[in-house]
Motif scaffolding. Structure first.
Motif, PDB file in Angstrom:
ATOM      1  N   UNK B 157      39.980  41.234   0.105  1.00 49.39           N
ATOM      2  CA  UNK B 157      39.437  42.334   1.088  1.00 49.39           C
ATOM      3  C   UNK B 157      38.283  43.006   0.668  1.00 49.39           C
ATOM      4  N   UNK B 158      37.775  42.712  -0.465  1.00 50.40           N
ATOM      5  CA  UNK B 158      36.554  43.236  -0.726  1.00 50.40           C
ATOM      6  C   UNK B 158      35.284  42.394  -0.270  1.00 50.40           C
ATOM      7  N   UNK B 159      35.733  41.223   0.313  1.00 48.21           N
ATOM      8  CA  UNK B 159      34.870  40.336   1.157  1.00 48.21           C
ATOM      9  C   UNK B 159      34.879  40.596   2.633  1.00 48.21           C
ATOM     10  N   UNK B 160      36.101  40.886   3.018  1.00 52.88           N
ATOM     11  CA  UNK B 160      36.477  40.670   4.452  1.00 52.88           C
ATOM     12  C   UNK B 160      35.595  41.280   5.476  1.00 52.88           C
ATOM     13  N   UNK B 165      34.136  36.205  11.035  1.00 52.89           N
ATOM     14  CA  UNK B 165      35.498  35.182  11.625  1.00 52.89           C
ATOM     15  C   UNK B 165      35.983  34.675  10.481  1.00 52.89           C
ATOM     16  N   UNK B 166      37.341  34.695  10.427  1.00 53.83           N
ATOM     17  CA  UNK B 166      37.917  33.875   9.362  1.00 53.83           C
ATOM     18  C   UNK B 166      38.643  32.649   9.940  1.00 53.83           C
ATOM     19  N   UNK B 194      38.459  41.482  12.512  1.00 52.80           N
ATOM     20  CA  UNK B 194      37.794  40.408  12.132  1.00 52.80           C
ATOM     21  C   UNK B 194      38.599  39.150  13.040  1.00 52.80           C
ATOM     22  N   UNK B 195      37.816  38.492  13.891  1.00 51.20           N
ATOM     23  CA  UNK B 195      38.661  37.525  14.584  1.00 51.20           C
ATOM     24  C   UNK B 195      38.939  36.436  13.476  1.00 51.20           C
ATOM     25  N   UNK B 219      42.708  36.943  17.888  1.00 50.76           N
ATOM     26  CA  UNK B 219      43.148  35.810  17.448  1.00 50.76           C
ATOM     27  C   UNK B 219      43.156  34.430  18.331  1.00 50.76           C
ATOM     28  N   UNK B 220      42.970  33.431  17.515  1.00 49.48           N
ATOM     29  CA  UNK B 220      42.793  32.269  18.367  1.00 49.48           C
ATOM     30  C   UNK B 220      43.856  31.187  17.621  1.00 49.48           C
TER      31      UNK B 220
END
Lengths: 371, 371
Positions: B157-160, B165-166, B194-195, B219-220
C-alpha cells in the motif's frame, strides 16, 4: 494441421529413411517411392537386423515429422517437454536439455530438480519453468523418506499428462534417495504412456534397474561410449564388439524388450531391435561437455512430433514406423549440423551455448518454417 | 506536455479507431474527421454491441496515446508499473511482464513476489525493482497468517499510489494464502483508482471471486482460450459461442459491470460492454509460452498512457473513449509486430526474450521517438 500434399506423402520419406533396401540410396526411384505394399515394413524389419548399417535419410525425416506452423494453433500444441534432473552438483546439463527443446521448437519446457539447483537453473533463463521439488538424502531424515518420496511423486504426477515427452537424467547425480524418487517418476510416466528419453545419470539408474525401461516401446536410451559399455556388460554379459556393432546393438534392444537405443559415437547408430540405421553427418571435432544434453532435449521434441505425426497419419505403411527411431535420427542430425556451424564460427572456443544458439538456423536450413 | 497540433488533434484517431461507422475506413473523410458532434460516442456504443467486429486502427491509437519524449520531463513521468506475481514455481512470467513494460517505455518497473522468486527475478535483470514480500502457505504458520497478511498489504500500500498501472497474475501460482493477500492488494488498488491488468493466475483468482473486479472500470482482463472458457462458464453459465463471439464478449463485460476484456486468439477481440473491436494484424505462428506476459506488461503501459492522455485532453468527444480499450488495442498491436519481427529473425527457435528485444523497434516503426 499435419496435412501435406498427397504427392509429398507418397514419397514415404520415413520408410525410405529407415529402409535398408537399395532404393533408399536412390531418391528418384519411383518404383520404391510410390504406393508401397503393406509388406514394405515387414521387409524392412526382416532385412535390417543384420548386415551393413544404412545411413538414414535424416534430412527427409526432419522435414517429414516437423509440424507446419499453423496460425490457428495455441500455446503448447507444438510440444511440452519436461527434464527430470538437476541437483546440488549439476545445473548446466538440465538447462542445456530444456532450453534446447525450446530452441528446436517446443512451446513449453519444464525442469524438475532439487531446490538447490532450481534457483540457479531459473536464473540461466526466464524461458524455463523450473520446479524445485526433488530432494537428496542429505536434506531428508530417515523417518521422512516415505512421505517426502510420496509428495514428490504427487507433485510430478499432477503435471505428467500434460507432457509430450520427458527426459530423465541430465545432471541427475547419483544420490540414492533421489534416484529412488526418479524411479517412481519413470514408472508413472510409463503408465501414462509418456515417451521417455534416458541419458546421463538416468542411464546409470536404469543399468542397475532394467525393469524401469524393459519392454517400454516409448523409451529411448542415448548412451555415450562409456554408458554403452556398461549397458552391454550388464545386459549381454560381454564386451562391446566393434566389428558387429549393429548386431550387438540390435540384440541389446531386443534383450531390453524392444526399446530404442541410440549409441552415440563418430556415427550415431540407432536401433529398436528390429531396424537399425545410423547418422554420420560430420558435426564438430570439438568435444565440449553438454552436447549430449542438447541431443536429449532435441530427441525429446522430435520423438513427440514423430509420434503425433504417425498417430494422425492415414498411411498404414507409415504407421508401422517407430516414432522413437525417427526422433533419434532427427535429433542426431540437428545436433551435428548445429555443432558444425558453431565450430565454423567459434573454432576451439566453441562451447555448448554456442551450439544451442545455432539449433534454430540448422533446423531452418533443413526445414524452412514456411514450408 | 501532451500537446500536439490542433490539426493533428482534430483527426480524432481514437474515435475513428473504435468507430464501426463507414468513415472509419476512410482516413481522408473530412466530414467524419472534423468537429464531431457529442453524439458520436453514443452512436459508437449503440452500433457496436452487435454485428460484425471492426478492426481497430491500432497504429493510429499507438501514435495518439504514446507520449512525446519531452526533455523537461522527470523520471517516472512516462509511467511506473508494478507486477504482482512470482512464486517458488514461477519466475519467468513476472520478469517478462515487468521488463516488457520498461521496453515499451515506462520509466520504472516493479515486481512484488515471494522471497524465493525475488532472488531469481533480480538476477534476470538489474533494471527491475523487485520486492520480496509475498508469502506462500508453506512459509507461514496458521497463527501468523493474519499479521503476515496485514504486513504484506501495508508494504504494498505504501507504494501503490505511485503506480500508474498494476499487472496482477503473471507467475502468481495458486497458493491459497498468497491469493488471499493478492485479493487484498487488488481491493486496495481499486480504492486508489489504479488501473489493473489481470492475467494468468490472476484470472483464476477473479474467476472464483468476481467481486474483485466487478464494476471496476479501470480493470482489464486478458484471458487466453482456456481462461476465457472458464470465465464464460462461470459468469454466463454457458459455453463459448464462436458464432456470436463479439456479442458474447460484450455480454460478459456487461455482466461483470463494464470491465474491459481482451479475448486473446487469432484476432484479439476487445470490449468494455459498450464497444467491441479487434486487432488481427498477423504476429507469429510460434506459440512459445510467455507472450501473454509481454502483452500484460505492454497493455499496462499503454493503458496508463491512454488514461493520462484522455484526462489531459480538451476534446470532449475523445474524453468519452475508454482508455482501457485503447491500452488493449495498442498492446495487442505492439506484441504482434514484435512477434512478427522476432519470428522473421529466429523462426522456429523464437523464444519470448527474442520478442521482448524487438518491442522497441516495433514501437519505433509505428511511432518514431522524434515525432
Amino acid at each position: 494441421m499435419w496435412a501435406a500434399s498427397p504427392a509429398f506423402r507418397r514419397r514415404l520419406f520415413l520408410l525410405r529413411s529407415l529402409s535398408p533396401s537399395p532404393c533408399a540410396a536412390l531418391p528418384g526411384n519411383a518404383a520404391c517411392s510410390s504406393s508401397p505394399s503393406p509388406s514394405t515394413s515387414i521387409r524392412v524389419n526382416a532385412m535390417s537386423a543384420s548386415g551393413p548399417v544404412y545411413e538414414a535419410d535424416a534430412e527427409a525425416v526432419v522435414r517429414r515429422i516437423t509440424p507446419p506452423l499453423d496460425r490457428a494453433r495455441h500455446k503448447g500444441q507444438a510440444g511440452k517437454i519436461a527434464v527430470i534432473g538437476g541437483c546440488r552438483e549439476y545445473t548446466g546439463a538440465p538447462y542445456f536439455a530444456a532450453i534446447s527443446a525450446l530452441k528446436v521448437g517446443a512451446d513449453l519446457s519444464h525442469v524438475f530438480c532439487t531446490r538447490d539447483a532450481a534457483t540457479v537453473i531459473k536464473s540461466y533463463s526466464p524461458e524455463l519453468i523450473v520446479h524445485p521439488i526433488l530432494e537428496e538424502s542429505y536434506s531428508v531424515s530417515d523417518g521422512e523418506r516415505e512421505s517426502v518420496s510420496s509428495r514428490i511423486l504427487t507433485e510430478v504426477a499432477k503435471w505428467m499428462e500434460r507432457f509430450d515427452c520427458i527426459v530423465v537424467g541430465p545432471g541427475l547425480g547419483r544420490d540414492s534417495f533421489l534416484l529412488d524418487c526418479v524411479s517412481n517418476i519413470m514408472r508413472h510416466a510409463r503408465q501414462a504412456n509418456i515417451p521417455t528419453v534416458v541419458d546421463g545419470d538416468g542411464l546409470f539408474l536404469i543399468t542397475n534397474n532394467l525393469s524401469l525401461v524393459e519392454g517400454n516401446l516409448l523409451a529411448i536410451l542415448t548412451p555415450n561410449v562409456y554408458e554403452y559399455k556398461r549397458l552391454v556388460q550388464k545386459v549381454l554379459n560381454c564386451e562391446v564388439n566393434e566389428e558387429n556393432a549393429s548386431e550387438q546393438l540390435t540384440a541389446l534392444c531386443q534383450k531390453i524388450g524392444g526399446i530404442t537405443i541410440m549409441r552415440k559415437g563418430k556415427a550415431d547408430i540407432i536401433s529398436d531391435g528390429k531396424t537399425v540405421t545410423q547418422v554420420s553427418t560430420f558435426g564438430s571435432p570439438r568435444r565440449c561437455g553438454g552436447q549430449g544434453d542438447i541431443l536429449s532435449g532435441s530427441v525429446a521434441v522430435f520423438a513427440s512430433w514423430a509420434r503425433h505425426f504417425l498417430l494422425t497419419n492415414e498411411y498404414p505403411t507409415e504407421k508401422s514406423v517407430n516414432p522413437m527411431m525417427l526422433g533419434c535420427i532427427a535429433g542426431s542430425l540437428l545436433l551435428r549440423k548445429a555443432a558444425s556451424h558453431a565450430f565454423e564460427k567459434n573454432k576451439r572456443s566453441t562451447v555448448t551455448t554456442d551450439i544451442i544458439e545455432l539449433l534454430g538456423k540448422s533446423l531452418e536450413d533443413i526445414c524452412p518454417a514456411g514450408h
